[in-house]
Design an enzyme around this catalytic site. Structure first.
Site, short mmCIF file in Angstrom:
data_model
loop_
_atom_site.label_atom_id
_atom_site.label_comp_id
_atom_site.label_asym_id
_atom_site.label_seq_id
_atom_site.Cartn_x
_atom_site.Cartn_y
_atom_site.Cartn_z
N SER A 1 0.89 -1.20 -0.01
CA SER A 1 -0.06 -0.05 0.05
C SER A 1 0.81 1.20 -0.16
CB SER A 1 -0.89 -0.02 1.32
OG SER A 1 -0.10 0.48 2.31
N ASP A 2 0.29 2.41 -0.53
CA ASP A 2 0.82 3.56 -0.24
C ASP A 2 0.80 3.95 1.15
OD1 ASP A 2 2.10 6.06 -0.63
OD2 ASP A 2 0.93 6.73 -2.34
N TRP A 3 1.54 4.81 1.68
CA TRP A 3 1.55 5.10 3.10
C TRP A 3 0.06 5.59 3.65
CZ3 TRP A 3 5.17 2.50 1.41
CH2 TRP A 3 6.40 2.33 2.16
N LEU A 4 -0.60 4.72 4.51
CA LEU A 4 -1.90 4.87 4.76
C LEU A 4 -3.05 4.92 3.85
CD1 LEU A 4 -1.40 7.79 7.39
CD2 LEU A 4 -1.14 5.17 7.65
N ALA A 5 -2.73 4.16 2.70
CA ALA A 5 -3.75 4.00 1.82
C ALA A 5 -4.61 2.95 1.92
CB ALA A 5 -2.95 3.92 0.18
#
Ligand SMILES: *[C@@H]1O[C@H](CO)[C@@H](O)[C@H](O)[C@H]1NC(C)=O
Ligand SMILES: *[C@@H]1O[C@H](CO)[C@@H](O)[C@H](O)[C@H]1NC(C)=O
Ligand SMILES: *[C@@H]1O[C@H](CO)[C@@H](O)[C@H](O)[C@H]1NC(C)=O
Ligand SMILES: *[C@@H]1O[C@H](CO)[C@@H](O)[C@H](O)[C@H]1NC(C)=O
Ligand SMILES: *[C@@H]1O[C@H](CO)[C@@H](O)[C@H](O)[C@H]1NC(C)=O
Ligand SMILES: *[C@@H]1O[C@H](CO)[C@@H](O)[C@H](O)[C@H]1NC(C)=O
Ligand SMILES: *[C@@H]1O[C@H](CO)[C@@H](O)[C@H](O)[C@H]1NC(C)=O
Ligand SMILES: *[C@@H]1O[C@H](CO)[C@@H](O)[C@H](O)[C@H]1NC(C)=O
Ligand SMILES: *[C@@H]1O[C@H](CO)[C@@H](O)[C@H](O)[C@H]1NC(C)=O
Ligand SMILES: *[C@@H]1O[C@H](CO)[C@@H](O)[C@H](O)[C@H]1NC(C)=O
Ligand SMILES: *[C@@H]1O[C@H](CO)[C@@H](O)[C@H](O)[C@H]1NC(C)=O
Ligand SMILES: *[C@@H]1O[C@H](CO)[C@@H](O)[C@H](O)[C@H]1NC(C)=O
Length: 790
Positions: A276-280
């Site tokens: 995931s992208d950061w906090l996605a």
């Protein structure tokens, strides 16, 4: 006809932007279960090692393997000491190890793209990979091919290559091969249709969660434009793919089963892992079943004080039967196979001992004992040389009247503009204003790369002013300079000596950063007035633009502006790169990887934003309908048949070239319209898509009196059946020739190159009838024409 109708529909849809019904996009088709990995693509031996390792893991350790944790890197997977596994260290980003010291800051993606130079772009990947490995970082969070560049205003386009899918596809392939040949995993990002910064993440307005923007894209456009370069990345063996923040047809990028399970793992045969992208990540089991393999940055750290959707939730879900253990095993195998394939289990350097003061990760304590090594310097002389070379190769000469360039030995040199001098607010945009993304858009200081997670901390910078002073002094020249734009527009040019300089070199900049889109395509800080006022006193004005692109240039036809250079984001050797071009040590060979329109308003903005949206209380208000379909950048301008300032593929040289002798050889004719569905799916998709079906060759001649390199380009026009853009790039090659010599170039055309995406059969299909072939020096300078039928 189809094309005309589509275009009319497009114009109507753009003007009626907010009246479109989104119901057609309300759902993304479900694709389950998540495909399991196998050893395809030469990963068999590594998969066996991963299986043996997996067999040793407890369920808790498996959950640990798929969940980020706080630690010394921007992303961390915790170690398992019992198995001598030291964990995984993930670091930003695509042009440098951000937040490290003693690293190089390479040219940005846009400069790499403007070079159109495969070997240089490959070498850039090799050296970036070597620096990551030296710092003990297993995974480089790059390269970028999303944002692709649908909107010229999007804030992160410069991190990637080009809005042309073919050009981006070639360059991402070179970059992935380069990085991984150095033993480091490439994480190609951001998957997919992540085309603006505004509302890329959900927001909360008066207690109501406003969902992230939804990119609503039809199947044909998805395949022919946005998925295209990801197929190249997968084919090149990218270890990881990062799913993006925004929604796709209403479903978040990291839990969209159609894009992850369907398009990526099934159709493209991707065998690595999706992080995931950061906090996605917005769910646990739902994301895992949609194909997400690793959650970053995980829970309980500076950025993410709440527990992870993965971690303990994975263990619980397996134990209570709501998540299949097979799926978790597949996640772990996907993560470990590239690790073993790149031999990261053997003698990989320890994580660098430097701990940055700011960022997503503090000095600890961490939940795991990470072993840190010493602080090492990973820079090399050849890295700096490559950066200098690529900075020059990625500089595009757009105008050169009166043979202003190359400069001979001007005695009196004027250097003007706020992009000329060294930084005045530090060497990393990250630390400005105390935010994570920072703002490098301050008056005095050159812009050598953009901001956000894709930036780097410069080990040093050679500014344009510094390099010009050195060069001028070497032959007894004088250099007068004024670097404050506010001062210049208030009459500051009066501070120059009364005799105008022989040449006035004006440096302008266009800021761009993750987190924001650009609000103008004209260089900032009163740049138009700076050029006007300089040209008024100096009839030999050379304008150099650094930073984000494209830029429109209101002064481009001013007769006193005798040369224009789009110098992009060259990295730490910026000044040397531009001096090499200005004085002709390097003959310019860069080509625009995008279009420069006459006016900013000539572009379809393709960016969703409005005062109403900024204050909306409708959770679903942010919708981006990709109504232009494939018609972005030059494909839009060609469809509308409007003039542009400088077209896609354009760039001048100090010498001249021609192309002749077009030869077209069809090596396989009367082949099936679609690839054999029984053919193996290897990383990159059905293997038959990559078979060469035709080869075009041309003779290229240097007709001038200087050595130089040029970039012949091949474009195809498909029959109407394909419902394709007027022309599409399908081949290019940079060739260096000394004066008076010729060479031959071959452009192999694969089945994919010759096909369109048929939404009915869900296959790439060869059109029947003639495909027109064009070869020349830009998208609008195509002297050679022919046709082929397969
Ligand atoms: C969009 O809908 C609004 C409200 O129904 C209407 O006032 C407006 O004219 C429409 N715009 C277009 C371009 O059709
Ligand atoms: C999005 O919706 C369009 C229109 O129904 C469809 O063609 C496309 O395949 C969908 N894509 C995804 C990823 O759901
Ligand atoms: C871990 O490394 C030590 C020292 O090299 C070695 O003795 C041991 O067998 C290794 N353990 C595993 C599980 O590989
Ligand atoms: C599971 O995920 C939710 C949402 O982040 C979180 O609140 C919860 O604490 C997690 N549980 C565990 C055991 O990590
Ligand atoms: C870290 O190492 C220390 C000292 O060896 C030990 O006491 C502690 O339990 C370890 N912590 C973890 C999370 O392994
Ligand atoms: C540049 O060339 C043009 C056309 O040849 C000429 O009109 C103009 O005066 C020249 N400018 C300078 C500064 O020499
Ligand atoms: C433009 O110049 C004026 C001074 O003439 C200055 O006040 C203003 O801040 C400048 N604007 C930008 C964006 O640089
Ligand atoms: C610059 O010059 C152009 C053409 O001479 C003119 O249209 C424009 O208004 C000028 N802009 C500024 C900011 O001086
Ligand atoms: C060009 O430069 C000359 C001085 O050589 C000046 O007289 C003229 O006004 C300038 N033209 C423009 C458009 O700035
Ligand atoms: C350009 O400017 C120089 C220096 O002011 C002057 O000598 C020359 O005549 C000018 N050329 C033109 C074409 O205006
Ligand atoms: C988005 O819209 C808001 C409100 O109109 C405006 O302040 C902001 O500058 C816009 N952003 C961009 C990138 O256009
Ligand atoms: C948020 O609530 C405040 C106070 O009730 C109100 O004044 C404001 O208009 C609301 N904002 C929006 C965007 O609804």
């Amino acid at each position: 006809m189809l094309r005309t109708l589509r275009l009319l529909g497009y114009v109507a849809a753009v003007t009626a932007q907010f009246n479109i019904s989104h119901t057609q996009y309300d759902t993304s088709p479900p694709v389950y279960p998540s495909p399991q990995t196998n050893g395809a693509g030469g990963w068999d031996a590594a998969l066996e090692k991963a299986q043996a390792f997996l067999a040793e893991l407890t369920l808790e350790e498996k959950a640990q393997m798929v969940t980020g944790t706080s630690g010394p890197c921007v992303g961390n997977i915790g170690p398992i000491e019992r198995l001598n596994f030291t964990g995984l260290c993930l670091h930003d980003g695509p042009l440098a190890i951000r937040q490290a010291i003693y690293v190089s800051v390479f040219s940005a993606g846009v400069s790499a793209a403007a070079s159109w130079d495969r070997p240089l772009v490959r070498q850039r990947g090799v050296y970036i990979g070597a620096e990551f490995k030296g710092k003990g970082s297993h995974v480089a969070l790059g390269p970028v091919i999303g944002a692709l560049g649908r909107s010229p205003f999007a804030g992160r386009n410069w991190e990637g290559f080009s809005p042309d899918a073919y050009l981006s596809g070639v360059l991402v392939e070179e970059t992935v091969h380069g990085i991984q040949s150095a033993g480091v995993q490439a994480c190609t990002k951001h998957y997919i249709v992540n085309e603006q910064e505004m509302q890329r993440n959900p927001s909360v307005v008066n207690g109501t969660t406003i969902e992230a923007i939804s990119s609503n894209v039809d199947d044909k456009t998805m395949h022919e434009t946005y998925l295209w370069p990801f197929a190249n990345a997968v084919r090149a063996g990218t270890s990881a793919i990062m799913c993006s923040y925004q929604r796709i047809n209403g479903s978040y990028g990291c839990q969209n089963s159609k894009t992850i399970n369907g398009l990526l793992k099934d159709e493209l045969g991707f065998k690595g892992y999706v992080m995931s992208d950061w906090l996605a990540t917005h769910s646990g089991i739902a994301s895992i079943e949609a194909g997400l393999d690793m959650n970053m940055p995980g829970g309980l750290n500076f950025l993410s004080p709440t527990p992870s959707f993965f971690g303990g939730n994975v263990t619980t879900a397996v134990n209570n039967g709501s998540l299949a253990l097979d799926r978790v095993n597949d996640m772990v195998l996907r993560i470990l196979t590239p690790y073993f394939h790149l031999h990261q289990d053997v003698d990989f350097p320890p994580v660098d001992g430097y701990t940055p003061r700011l960022g997503f990760f503090g000095p600890g304590p961490y939940p795991y004992n990470f072993t840190l090594g010493p602080i090492v310097d990973v820079r090399q002389e050849q890295h700096a040389q490559l950066i200098r070379d690529l900075g020059a190769a990625g500089t595009v000469l757009l105008k050169n009247t009166n043979r202003t360039l190359p400069l001979k030995a001007p005695k009196n040199i004027g250097v003007l503009g706020n992009d000329a001098a060294d930084f005045s607010k530090g060497q990393c945009s990250l630390v400005i204003s105390g935010t994570n993304l920072g703002d490098g858009d301050y008056n005095i200081g050159t812009l050598a790369v953009g901001g956000g997670s894709g930036t780097g901390r410069f080990p040093y910078l050679v500014s344009p002013l510094e390099a010009i002073k050195t060069r001028g002094r070497s032959y007894g020249g004088t250099v007068q300079y004024i670097t404050d734009n506010d001062y210049i527009v208030q009459g500051g040019l009066a501070a120059l000596a009364p005799v105008p300089p022989d040449v006035c070199i004006v440096f302008l900049k266009s800021w761009a950063s993750e987190g924001n889109d650009r609000s103008t395509l004209i260089a900032e800080w009163n740049s138009t007035a700076v050029v006007n006022q300089t040209a008024a006193i100096c009839n030999n004005t050379v304008v150099v633009l650094h930073g984000a692109a494209p830029n429109t240039m209101p002064w481009r036809n001013n007769p006193n502006v005798t040369a224009i250079l789009a110098a992009h984001m060259p990295g730490q050797e910026s000044g040397n790169s531009i001096v090499d071009i200005l004085w002709g040590d390097v003959n310019p060979s860069g080509r625009l990887p995008y279009t420069i329109a006459n006016e900013e308003t000539d572009y379809a903005k393709n960016l969703i934003n409005s005062t109403e949206l900024v204050t909306t209380t409708d959770p679903n208000a942010w919708q981006a309908d990709f109504v232009e379909n494939n018609l972005i950048d030059y494909k839009e301008f060609d469809a509308l048949n409007v003039s542009v300032a400088f077209e896609f593929g354009f760039g001048l040289s100090y010498t001249t070239f021609n192309v002749s002798n077009l030869q077209i050889e069809v090596s396989a004719s009367n082949v099936s319209r679609t690839p054999n569905p029984a053919a193996p799916i290897q990383p990159g998709g059905n293997v038959e898509l990559w078979a060469t079906l035709a080869t075009v060759s041309v003779t290229v001649s240097n007709t001038g009196s200087l050595s130089g390199a040029t970039v012949p380009q091949l474009y195809l026009s498909y029959p109407e059946e394909a419902d394709a853009p007027v022309r599409s790039l399908r081949g290019f090659e940079k060739i260096a020739l000394s004066a008076g010599t010729s060479g031959t170039l071959n452009f192999p055309l694969t089945r994919r190159d010759l096909s369109y995406w048929d939404t009915t059969t869900q296959q790439w299909a060869l059109p029947t009838g003639d495909i027109r072939v064009y070869v020349g020096f830009s998208s609008r300078n195509l002297p050679l024409q022919g046709s082929l039928t397969v």
